[in-house]
Motif scaffolding. Structure first.
Motif, short mmCIF file in Angstrom:
data_model
loop_
_atom_site.label_atom_id
_atom_site.label_comp_id
_atom_site.label_asym_id
_atom_site.label_seq_id
_atom_site.Cartn_x
_atom_site.Cartn_y
_atom_site.Cartn_z
N VAL A 115 -12.29 -1.48 -12.86
CA VAL A 115 -12.17 -0.32 -11.95
C VAL A 115 -10.70 -0.03 -11.68
CG1 VAL A 115 -12.72 0.55 -9.63
CG2 VAL A 115 -14.36 -0.90 -10.82
N LYS A 116 -10.33 1.23 -11.80
CA LYS A 116 -8.98 1.61 -11.36
C LYS A 116 -9.06 2.54 -10.15
CE LYS A 116 -4.69 4.01 -12.03
NZ LYS A 116 -4.07 5.21 -12.53
N LEU A 117 -8.45 2.11 -9.05
CA LEU A 117 -8.32 2.99 -7.88
C LEU A 117 -7.05 3.80 -8.09
CD1 LEU A 117 -9.26 0.71 -4.83
CD2 LEU A 117 -10.75 2.14 -6.25
N HIS B 202 -4.88 -0.81 -9.78
CA HIS B 202 -4.63 0.36 -8.93
C HIS B 202 -3.36 1.08 -9.35
CE1 HIS B 202 -1.53 -1.48 -6.30
NE2 HIS B 202 -2.28 -2.57 -6.30
N GLY B 203 -3.31 2.37 -9.05
CA GLY B 203 -2.15 3.18 -9.39
C GLY B 203 -1.02 2.93 -8.40
N ALA B 204 0.13 3.53 -8.69
CA ALA B 204 1.31 3.35 -7.83
C ALA B 204 1.41 4.46 -6.79
CB ALA B 204 2.56 3.33 -8.70
N GLY B 205 0.85 5.62 -7.10
CA GLY B 205 0.89 6.75 -6.18
C GLY B 205 2.29 7.02 -5.64
N SER B 206 2.37 7.33 -4.35
CA SER B 206 3.67 7.68 -3.76
C SER B 206 4.59 6.46 -3.62
CB SER B 206 3.45 8.31 -2.39
OG SER B 206 2.72 7.40 -1.58
N PHE B 207 4.06 5.25 -3.84
CA PHE B 207 4.90 4.05 -3.76
C PHE B 207 5.71 3.85 -5.05
CE2 PHE B 207 3.34 1.62 0.06
CZ PHE B 207 2.46 2.58 0.50
N GLY B 208 5.31 4.55 -6.13
CA GLY B 208 6.00 4.32 -7.41
C GLY B 208 6.53 5.56 -8.10
N HIS B 209 5.79 6.65 -8.03
CA HIS B 209 6.15 7.81 -8.86
C HIS B 209 7.42 8.57 -8.44
CE1 HIS B 209 2.80 7.80 -11.71
NE2 HIS B 209 2.10 7.29 -10.72
N PRO B 210 7.59 8.88 -7.12
CA PRO B 210 8.75 9.73 -6.79
C PRO B 210 10.09 9.13 -7.21
CG PRO B 210 7.19 9.67 -4.98
CD PRO B 210 6.74 8.63 -5.95
N PHE C 17 -1.64 -3.58 -11.36
CA PHE C 17 -1.25 -2.24 -10.87
C PHE C 17 -0.14 -1.63 -11.73
CE2 PHE C 17 0.72 -5.79 -8.67
CZ PHE C 17 2.07 -5.55 -8.77
N GLY C 18 0.07 -0.34 -11.61
CA GLY C 18 1.17 0.33 -12.29
C GLY C 18 2.49 -0.23 -11.78
N ASP C 19 3.44 -0.50 -12.71
CA ASP C 19 4.64 -1.25 -12.32
C ASP C 19 5.82 -0.88 -13.24
OD1 ASP C 19 6.14 -3.18 -10.98
OD2 ASP C 19 4.92 -4.88 -11.63
N VAL C 20 7.02 -1.30 -12.84
CA VAL C 20 8.20 -1.24 -13.71
C VAL C 20 8.26 -2.59 -14.44
CG1 VAL C 20 10.69 -0.88 -13.86
CG2 VAL C 20 9.40 0.17 -12.01
N VAL C 21 8.37 -2.53 -15.76
CA VAL C 21 8.26 -3.76 -16.56
C VAL C 21 9.42 -3.84 -17.56
CG1 VAL C 21 5.72 -3.72 -16.35
CG2 VAL C 21 6.80 -2.68 -18.35
N SER D 293 1.67 1.99 -16.80
CA SER D 293 0.77 2.63 -15.83
C SER D 293 -0.54 1.85 -15.73
CB SER D 293 0.48 4.07 -16.23
OG SER D 293 -0.50 4.10 -17.24
N GLY D 294 -1.21 2.06 -14.61
CA GLY D 294 -2.52 1.46 -14.42
C GLY D 294 -3.50 1.93 -15.48
N ASP D 295 -3.33 3.18 -15.94
CA ASP D 295 -4.23 3.70 -16.99
C ASP D 295 -4.03 2.92 -18.29
OD1 ASP D 295 -4.84 5.46 -15.00
OD2 ASP D 295 -4.40 7.28 -16.11
N ASP D 296 -2.76 2.60 -18.63
CA ASP D 296 -2.49 1.77 -19.82
C ASP D 296 -3.17 0.41 -19.69
OD1 ASP D 296 -0.83 3.67 -21.03
OD2 ASP D 296 0.91 2.96 -19.93
N ASP E 18 4.92 12.63 -10.88
CA ASP E 18 4.07 11.71 -11.64
C ASP E 18 4.76 11.45 -12.97
OD1 ASP E 18 2.00 10.71 -13.42
OD2 ASP E 18 0.60 11.22 -11.83
N VAL E 19 5.06 10.17 -13.24
CA VAL E 19 5.82 9.87 -14.46
C VAL E 19 4.94 9.39 -15.61
CG1 VAL E 19 8.02 9.37 -13.32
CG2 VAL E 19 6.36 7.51 -13.62
N THR E 20 3.66 9.20 -15.34
CA THR E 20 2.83 8.59 -16.39
C THR E 20 1.78 9.53 -16.97
OG1 THR E 20 1.51 7.61 -14.62
CG2 THR E 20 3.13 6.19 -15.67
N GLY E 21 1.88 10.82 -16.65
CA GLY E 21 0.94 11.77 -17.24
C GLY E 21 -0.22 12.03 -16.31
#
Ligand code: ATP
Ligand code: IP8
Length: 267
Positions: free
Chosen positions: A4-6, A49-57, A139-143, A154-157, A216-219
Motif C-alpha cells: 500500500v502506498k499512502l 508513503h509519499g513525501a508530499g509537502s515535506f519533500g517536493h517543494p 517512503f520517498g527520499d533523497v538517495v 519516489s514512493g511510486d518507484d 512535484d518532482v517525481t511526476g
C-alpha cells in the motif's frame, strides 16, 4: 500480503504546505483512520508513503532530482532527508497507536541510483522485518546516485520494486481522487475530465498532464499510471483509490467493490 502506498496528497497538504504557525501539515486524523482500515483487514502488508509537502517543494527549488550541480544543494539534501524522516516518524507513530509494529526502512540507506535510475535496492531488510511479524514502512527520499552523487527515489518507484520482489496479492495507491481521469478533475476549463476505470496501453494515452503549480518532482498521474502498468506486467493487480472516502481502502482490501482505477495483472 498487500502493498500500500499512502500518497503525499493524502497525508500532507501539497498545495498549502504550512499552517498558520509555519509548521508543515501532516493529516494525523486521516492517517489514523487509514491505519485503522489497514489493521482491520488482518492481512500482512508493507507500507510506502509519499513525501508530499515535506519533500517536493525544496527538492524542486534546488533541483535535487537532476543530482549535483552546486554546493548550495548539499545542506538541502540533508534538510529534505530530515523532513521526510519527520513525516515518516509521524506515520510510524499513528501506526503504533493502532498497535501496528511499524519499522522504518529509509531508502537513503537502502537504495542506490545511477543516472537517476534504480541500480540497487536492498530487499533483505524488508524480508527480515516481515518475517519478524512487523510492518516495514518506507517512503520517498533523497538517495545516493553513483554518477550524479544524489537523486530522488519516489514512493511510486519503491512500489514497483517491492511488487517485483514480493509479488503481493494487490498493490494499492491511495490518493485524494477516486482514480485516474483523462485530465486533472480539478481543471474546469475545456472538456470535462473522464474517469478511466482500467489502465491499459490504449487508455494511458488519454491522460493529459495537469496545468497547476503543485510542486512535484517525481511526476504526476500519468507517471503513476505507467508505474501501474509495469506493476501489472509483474503479475500484480494494481489499483488507485480515494483515501478521503471513509473505509474505501478497507473495503478494497476485503475485495468489496469500490470506485477505483485498476491495472489488471498480465501473467
Ligand atoms: P506523492 O507523489 O506526493 O506521494 P500522490 O501519490 O498522493 O502524491 P499526486 O501525484 O499528488 O499523488 O496525485 C494526486 C493529485 O493529482 C490530485 O490532487 C489530482 O487532482 C491530481 N491529478 C492531476 N492529474 C490527474 C489525473 N489525470 N487523474 C486524477 N488526478 C489527477
Ligand atoms: O512523494 C518523492 O517521493 P514521492 C521524494 O513518493 C522526495 O513521489 C524527496 C521528493
Amino acid at each position: 500480503m498487500i502493498l500500500v502506498k499512502l500518497g503525499g496528497s493524502v497525508i500532507t497538504n501539497k498545495e498549502t504546505i504550512k499552517d498558520e504557525k509555519g509548521k508543515k501539515i501532516f493529516y494525523r486524523a486521516r492517517t489514523d483512520r487509514l491505519m485503522g482500515e489497514l489493521k482491520s483487514t488482518n492481512e500482512e502488508f508493507i507500507l510506502v508513503h509519499g513525501a508530499g509537502s515535506f519533500g517536493h517543494p525544496l527538492s524542486k527549488r534546488f533541483e535535487l532530482r537532476e543530482g549535483y550541480v552546486s554546493d548550495r544543494q548539499i545542506p538541502i539534501v540533508a534538510k529534505v532527508q530530515e523532513d521526510v524522516r519527520t513525516l515518516n516518524l509521524d506515520v510510524i507513530q499513528t501506526m503504533r497507536e493502532k498497535n501496528l509494529a511499524a519499522v522504518s526502512l529509509p531508502p537513503s540507506l537502502l537504495v542506490k541510483l545511477d543516472g537517476g535510475k534504480s541500480k540497487k535496492i536492498s530487499m533483505e531488510p524488508f524480508r527480515h522485518y516481515l518475517e519478524l511479524g512487523t510492518v516495514p514502512v518506507t517512503f520517498g527520499d533523497v538517495v545516493p546516485d553513483i554518477s550524479r552523487r544524489f537523486g530522488i527515489c519516489s514512493g511510486d518507484d519503491l512500489m514497483l520494486h517491492l511488487a517485483r520482489e514480493f509479488k503481493p496479492r494487490i498493490a494499492i495507491f491511495v490518493t485524494k481522487v477516486d482514480g485516474i481521469y483523462t485530465k486533472d478533475p480539478r481543471e474546469k476549463t475545456g472538456s470535462p475530465a473522464k474517469f478511466i476505470t482500467e489502465i491499459n496501453e490504449k487508455t494511458i494515452r488519454l491522460i493529459k498532464e495537469p496545468r497547476d503549480n503543485v510542486p512535484d518532482v517525481t511526476g504526476r498521474m500519468k507517471r503513476k499510471a505507467k508505474m501501474m502498468l509495469t506493476i501489472a506486467k509483474e503479475g500484480v493487480d494494481c489499483i488507485v483509490l480515494n483515501g478521503l472516502k471513509r473505509n474505501g481502502l478497507g473495503r478494497a482490501i476485503k475485495g468489496e467493490k469500490v470506485k477505483c482505477t485498476i491495472a489488471r495483472r498480465r501473467k
